[in-house]
Design a protein around this motif. Structure first.
Motif, PDB file in Angstrom:
ATOM      1  N   GLN A 206       0.834  -1.187   0.000  1.00 54.47           N
ATOM      2  CA  GLN A 206       0.000   0.000   0.000  1.00 54.47           C
ATOM      3  C   GLN A 206       0.876   1.248   0.000  1.00 54.47           C
ATOM      4  N   PRO A 207       0.422   2.316  -0.662  1.00 50.27           N
ATOM      5  CA  PRO A 207       1.210   3.553  -0.656  1.00 50.27           C
ATOM      6  C   PRO A 207       1.452   4.033   0.772  1.00 50.27           C
ATOM      7  N   ALA A 208       2.689   4.413   1.032  1.00 51.96           N
ATOM      8  CA  ALA A 208       3.048   4.926   2.356  1.00 51.96           C
ATOM      9  C   ALA A 208       4.259   5.826   2.213  1.00 51.96           C
ATOM     10  N   GLU A 209       4.390   6.767   3.129  1.00 48.32           N
ATOM     11  CA  GLU A 209       5.540   7.663   3.103  1.00 48.32           C
ATOM     12  C   GLU A 209       6.801   6.882   3.450  1.00 48.32           C
ATOM     13  N   LEU A 210       7.823   7.037   2.636  1.00 47.19           N
ATOM     14  CA  LEU A 210       9.086   6.347   2.884  1.00 47.19           C
ATOM     15  C   LEU A 210       9.705   6.878   4.164  1.00 47.19           C
ATOM     16  N   GLY A 211      10.123   5.955   5.047  1.00 45.24           N
ATOM     17  CA  GLY A 211      10.650   6.354   6.347  1.00 45.24           C
ATOM     18  C   GLY A 211      12.122   6.051   6.527  1.00 45.24           C
ATOM     19  N   THR A 212      12.688   6.610   7.573  1.00 47.03           N
ATOM     20  CA  THR A 212      14.111   6.444   7.878  1.00 47.03           C
ATOM     21  C   THR A 212      14.459   4.980   8.107  1.00 47.03           C
ATOM     22  N   ASP A 213      13.606   4.260   8.807  1.00 41.98           N
ATOM     23  CA  ASP A 213      13.885   2.855   9.094  1.00 41.98           C
ATOM     24  C   ASP A 213      13.957   2.034   7.810  1.00 41.98           C
ATOM     25  N   GLN A 214      13.057   2.308   6.877  1.00 40.87           N
ATOM     26  CA  GLN A 214      13.039   1.552   5.632  1.00 40.87           C
ATOM     27  C   GLN A 214      14.298   1.842   4.811  1.00 40.87           C
ATOM     28  N   VAL A 215      14.726   3.088   4.777  1.00 39.68           N
ATOM     29  CA  VAL A 215      15.948   3.439   4.050  1.00 39.68           C
ATOM     30  C   VAL A 215      17.161   2.778   4.700  1.00 39.68           C
ATOM     31  N   ALA A 216      17.231   2.801   6.036  1.00 43.20           N
ATOM     32  CA  ALA A 216      18.343   2.172   6.749  1.00 43.20           C
ATOM     33  C   ALA A 216      18.393   0.673   6.473  1.00 43.20           C
ATOM     34  N   LEU A 217      17.225   0.033   6.455  1.00 45.99           N
ATOM     35  CA  LEU A 217      17.156  -1.401   6.156  1.00 45.99           C
ATOM     36  C   LEU A 217      17.684  -1.687   4.759  1.00 45.99           C
ATOM     37  N   ALA A 218      17.334  -0.844   3.801  1.00 47.59           N
ATOM     38  CA  ALA A 218      17.782  -1.046   2.427  1.00 47.59           C
ATOM     39  C   ALA A 218      19.293  -0.859   2.314  1.00 47.59           C
ATOM     40  N   LEU A 219      19.842   0.164   2.960  1.00 45.88           N
ATOM     41  CA  LEU A 219      21.288   0.382   2.909  1.00 45.88           C
ATOM     42  C   LEU A 219      22.043  -0.812   3.476  1.00 45.88           C
ATOM     43  N   GLN A 220      21.541  -1.353   4.581  1.00 46.17           N
ATOM     44  CA  GLN A 220      22.200  -2.509   5.180  1.00 46.17           C
ATOM     45  C   GLN A 220      22.070  -3.731   4.281  1.00 46.17           C
ATOM     46  N   GLY A 221      20.911  -3.910   3.681  1.00 50.36           N
ATOM     47  CA  GLY A 221      20.721  -5.034   2.763  1.00 50.36           C
ATOM     48  C   GLY A 221      21.637  -4.937   1.556  1.00 50.36           C
ATOM     49  N   ASN A 222      21.774  -3.743   1.006  1.00 49.97           N
ATOM     50  CA  ASN A 222      22.684  -3.551  -0.123  1.00 49.97           C
ATOM     51  C   ASN A 222      24.116  -3.886   0.276  1.00 49.97           C
ATOM     52  N   LEU A 223      24.513  -3.428   1.450  1.00 49.02           N
ATOM     53  CA  LEU A 223      25.863  -3.677   1.938  1.00 49.02           C
ATOM     54  C   LEU A 223      26.094  -5.159   2.182  1.00 49.02           C
ATOM     55  N   ASP A 224      25.117  -5.816   2.764  1.00 48.31           N
ATOM     56  CA  ASP A 224      25.252  -7.255   3.025  1.00 48.31           C
ATOM     57  C   ASP A 224      25.421  -8.035   1.722  1.00 48.31           C
ATOM     58  N   ARG A 225      24.637  -7.690   0.707  1.00 48.92           N
ATOM     59  CA  ARG A 225      24.730  -8.398  -0.568  1.00 48.92           C
ATOM     60  C   ARG A 225      26.072  -8.122  -1.251  1.00 48.92           C
ATOM     61  N   TRP A 226      26.583  -6.909  -1.091  1.00 45.32           N
ATOM     62  CA  TRP A 226      27.873  -6.576  -1.675  1.00 45.32           C
ATOM     63  C   TRP A 226      28.982  -7.389  -1.009  1.00 45.32           C
ATOM     64  N   ASP A 227      28.967  -7.454   0.303  1.00 41.48           N
ATOM     65  CA  ASP A 227      30.023  -8.161   1.038  1.00 41.48           C
ATOM     66  C   ASP A 227      29.940  -9.676   0.882  1.00 41.48           C
TER      67      ASP A 227
END
Length: 358
Positions: A206-227
């Motif tokens: 559902q449409p929702a305002e993007l939040g700080t927690d969601q962005v932080a989760l994505a950054l960590q996920g990207n980093l984990d996949r890179w490493d």
């Protein structure tokens, strides 16, 4: 024809109503039809494409895949390419096929808007009409019968020169079922049969305002996949840091073989587009949230985009480039460095005191 003025009966759709105006379109210059069509579907469901497609950024390469299509991206998840591009949202997709207009009508009636693979050669609104064969994607959200009984489909194509409107079924079906033969004018996106393919996409978030927690989760996920990337002899996919380094070595070994190097141009478009969207999201969210460190993420993502441009163009013009054996390792190293800097900025953005945490 003007979709808003017709009095004909228009096929039902979950959200979009052809009698009420044009279909939502979304386009950014570095993107291919894969991102623009999926982004339009997300907009139809009330989501901002950048907020969804811009969260993930990764390297993934499938060395044994066929790559001669603008919309190619290595398949990862069993939930389809939409899930690969939107891993932090409940979105999935699957490919299916049809053979005639009746099949396409049934798919629209069952799934609402569908993404249809086409050959530009058969589409009157494309510059390549009756000139160049090339694979492409468009959104088809509806169909109708005219007062004369002719069948038409509503087609939305956000890629320049941009088109949307009603198109005679003959044009769309010919394009959708084309053999897309090898074309010397476009060696990158011809030579693979279109085969009546349709990408069905399901969007449950559902449409929702993007939040700080969601962005932080994505950054960590990207980093984990890179490493945690892998590129072993038995791995179908080369991923992350390890995968990129093996990919660059693969390109070095392919110097002198234009056909093998073309993969970097075709496949690299998907990686470049994802990095661009990630940078756009990081920049926009930094201004919205006041998290200045995300501006460094945005700048590093832009450097990845530039590095891909250099590598893709070099690979595309290998036959006309002197000194390719020296240039290719250099461009490859620049790409690796750009991703490493992006990963370092992900770490900094995730740390609490601004220091690099490893």
């Amino acid at each position: 024809m003007n979709a808003g003025s017709t009095t004909d009966v228009i096929s039902r759709a979950v959200r979009w109503n052809g009698a009420g105006g044009s279909y939502p379109q979304w386009y950014e210059d570095p993107l291919s039809c894969l991102q623009t069509t999926l982004g339009s579907i997300l907009m139809e469901h009330g989501l901002r494409p950048v907020d969804v497609l811009g969260l993930a950024c990764e390297f993934v390469f499938a060395p044994d895949d066929v790559m001669c299509e603008e919309f190619y991206r290595p398949a990862q998840s069993s939930r389809g390419v939409a899930a690969d591009l939107c891993p932090y949202h409940d979105v999935e997709s699957s490919w299916t096929t049809g053979s005639d207009a009746a099949d396409l009508i049934d798919l629209i009636e069952t799934h609402s808007s569908v993404i249809v693979a086409v050959d530009n050669y058969h589409l009157p609104f494309r510059p390549a009409f009756h000139d160049v064969h090339a694979a492409h994607l468009v959104v088809v959200p509806g169909w109708r019968r005219t007062p004369q009984g002719d069948l038409e489909f509503y087609v939305s194509d956000a890629q320049p020169p941009r088109f949307q409107g009603w198109l005679a079924a003959e044009h769309l079906v010919n394009s959708w079922t084309s053999g897309n033969p090898t074309d010397t004018q476009d060696v990158f996106f011809s030579s693979r049969e279109i085969g009546g393919r349709v990408l069905i996409t399901k969007v449950r978030s559902q449409p929702a305002e993007l939040g700080t927690d969601q962005v932080a989760l994505a950054l960590q996920g990207n980093l984990d996949r890179w490493d945690a990337g892998t590129a072993g002899p038995s791995d179908r996919l080369w991923t992350g840091r390890t995968g990129l380094r093996r990919f660059v070595e693969h390109l070095r070994q392919s110097c002198g073989d234009p056909e093998r190097l073309r993969a970097a141009y075709t496949f690299g478009w998907a990686m470049q587009a994802q990095a661009f969207l990630h940078g756009r999201l990081a920049q926009e969210f930094a201004h919205r949230s006041g998290q200045a460190r995300l501006l460094e993420v945005a700048a590093s993502a832009d450097r990845v985009v530039s590095a891909w441009s250099n590598l893709r163009l070099l690979s595309a013009h290998e036959a006309q480039t002197a000194g390719i054996t020296e240039l290719m390792p250099r461009r490859g190293a620049e790409l690796v460095h750009a991703y490493e800097q992006l990963a370092a900025d992900w770490r900094l953005a995730r740390s609490k005191d601004g220091t690099d945490v490893r």
